[in-house]
Write an enzyme that holds these catalytic residues in place. Sequence first.
Site, PDB file in Angstrom:
ATOM      1  N   ASP A  30      46.565   4.778  31.752  1.00 40.34           N
ATOM      2  CA  ASP A  30      46.469   3.513  32.492  1.00 40.34           C
ATOM      3  C   ASP A  30      47.755   2.700  32.366  1.00 40.34           C
ATOM      4  O   ASP A  30      48.475   2.808  31.376  1.00 40.34           O
ATOM      5  CB  ASP A  30      45.263   2.710  31.964  1.00 40.34           C
ATOM      6  CG  ASP A  30      44.815   1.653  32.949  1.00 40.34           C
ATOM      7  OD1 ASP A  30      45.221   1.699  34.126  1.00 40.34           O
ATOM      8  OD2 ASP A  30      44.049   0.757  32.536  1.00 40.34           O
ATOM      9  N   ASN A  78      38.463   5.139  42.008  1.00 38.94           N
ATOM     10  CA  ASN A  78      39.826   4.883  42.508  1.00 38.94           C
ATOM     11  C   ASN A  78      39.964   5.034  44.029  1.00 38.94           C
ATOM     12  O   ASN A  78      40.959   4.611  44.621  1.00 38.94           O
ATOM     13  CB  ASN A  78      40.861   5.781  41.802  1.00 38.94           C
ATOM     14  CG  ASN A  78      41.137   5.383  40.371  1.00 38.94           C
ATOM     15  OD1 ASN A  78      41.452   6.234  39.536  1.00 38.94           O
ATOM     16  ND2 ASN A  78      41.039   4.097  40.043  1.00 38.94           N
TER      17      ASN A  78
HETATM   18  C1  IPE Z   1      41.031   4.526  34.850  1.00 40.01           C
HETATM   19  O1  IPE Z   1      41.954   3.548  35.153  1.00 40.01           O
HETATM   20  C2  IPE Z   1      41.221   5.703  35.766  1.00 40.01           C
HETATM   21  C3  IPE Z   1      42.441   6.477  35.548  1.00 40.01           C
HETATM   22  C4  IPE Z   1      43.322   6.300  34.612  1.00 40.01           C
HETATM   23  C5  IPE Z   1      42.626   7.557  36.468  1.00 40.01           C
HETATM   24  P1  IPE Z   1      41.596   2.354  36.146  1.00 40.01           P
HETATM   25  O2  IPE Z   1      42.801   1.499  36.206  1.00 40.01           O
HETATM   26  O3  IPE Z   1      41.067   2.875  37.410  1.00 40.01           O
HETATM   27  O4  IPE Z   1      40.401   1.642  35.352  1.00 40.01           O
HETATM   28  P2  IPE Z   1      39.885   0.142  35.414  1.00 40.01           P
HETATM   29  O5  IPE Z   1      39.710  -0.214  36.849  1.00 40.01           O
HETATM   30  O6  IPE Z   1      40.935  -0.706  34.757  1.00 40.01           O
HETATM   31  O7  IPE Z   1      38.622   0.167  34.628  1.00 40.01           O
HETATM   32  C1  IPE Z   2      46.568   4.445  36.130  1.00 40.46           C
HETATM   33  O1  IPE Z   2      47.416   3.370  36.386  1.00 40.46           O
HETATM   34  C2  IPE Z   2      46.704   5.528  37.172  1.00 40.46           C
HETATM   35  C3  IPE Z   2      45.560   5.664  38.078  1.00 40.46           C
HETATM   36  C4  IPE Z   2      44.432   5.029  37.992  1.00 40.46           C
HETATM   37  C5  IPE Z   2      45.713   6.619  39.149  1.00 40.46           C
HETATM   38  P1  IPE Z   2      46.941   2.171  37.293  1.00 40.46           P
HETATM   39  O2  IPE Z   2      47.322   2.461  38.684  1.00 40.46           O
HETATM   40  O3  IPE Z   2      45.511   1.859  37.059  1.00 40.46           O
HETATM   41  O4  IPE Z   2      47.848   0.986  36.729  1.00 40.46           O
HETATM   42  P2  IPE Z   2      47.413  -0.506  36.478  1.00 40.46           P
HETATM   43  O5  IPE Z   2      46.197  -0.482  35.638  1.00 40.46           O
HETATM   44  O6  IPE Z   2      47.153  -1.091  37.837  1.00 40.46           O
HETATM   45  O7  IPE Z   2      48.587  -1.119  35.802  1.00 40.46           O
HETATM   46 MG    MG Z   3      44.526   0.684  35.758  1.00 41.83          MG
END
Ligand code: IPE
Ligand code: IPE
Ligand code: MG
Length: 250
Positions: A30, A78
């Site tokens: 994340d 996502n």
């Molecule tokens: C979790 O991250 C999913 C992945 C790393 C693929 P998200 O960014 O989607 O999770 P939330 O929304 O903060 O819970």
């Molecule tokens: C995790 O990084 C990757 C995926 C969920 C694909 P994020 O895209 O959630 O990054 P933040 O949480 O918005 O910084």
């Molecule tokens: Mg995230």
Amino acid sequence: MTAKPSTLLRELPADLERDRLPKHVAVIMDGNGRWAKKQGLPRIMGHRRGVDTLKDILRCCKDWGIGALTAYAFSTENWGRPLEEVDFLMTLFERFCDQELKEMMQEDVCIRFVGNLSALPNSLQLEIERSMAETQHNKSIRFSIATNYGGRQEIIQACRAIAAQVKQGLIDPEQINEALFEQHLYTAGGCDPDLLIRTSGEMRISNFLLWQVAYSELYVTNTLWPDFDRAAFHQALSAFQQRDRRFGKV
Ligand code: IPE
Ligand code: IPE
Ligand code: MG
């Protein structure tokens, strides 16, 4: 942007005990978007950089003797992101399969994709099938990529499959136990993660491996995923080795 120096910390750091390493590490990668924002870049650049991090952590697991790595790449939730970001990610996964396959073969990596793969774009499904088929006999490390993965959905599809077998009279409800249930999860055939790492400071599971993390040690770091290097991984493993895993016993 420069590529990460993968020669750094090539050997297992001396303070880590080889026989007490986790056998399986899972990561919630994340913070890509926040990393990009901090650099004044579009979010997608964070995802691109995140792939470089993943490649180095995979290689690091191999170098240090960890037999399985599972990375959360795309959750069932996502899909709710802007279309351009979702499209970019799908293309990124496809390119990853295509470009890395040769190296994964050379490095003896067994690639698995876990999740509801049938909902992914057809061209990506083909690349996934190819990557999994070609690397299936590789033994050095089992590398699972959770793509269109949701823990609740995984449990529901397992229930459906088992219910169908009961309906056909193939199994009796009394025969349903943990071992049988696990055979119907996307992760069948692998062991549960000993260590679950989440980057970027968020203290939640976000629907990842709900069944499998029952007794995983949790480690959350504020480091954003694109900055998660071997030194950060070393810290996570040091913390893991200080834990007292009791599994409900005294
Ligand atoms: C979790 O991250 C999913 C992945 C790393 C693929 P998200 O960014 O989607 O999770 P939330 O929304 O903060 O819970
Ligand atoms: C995790 O990084 C990757 C995926 C969920 C694909 P994020 O895209 O959630 O990054 P933040 O949480 O918005 O910084
Ligand atoms: Mg995230």
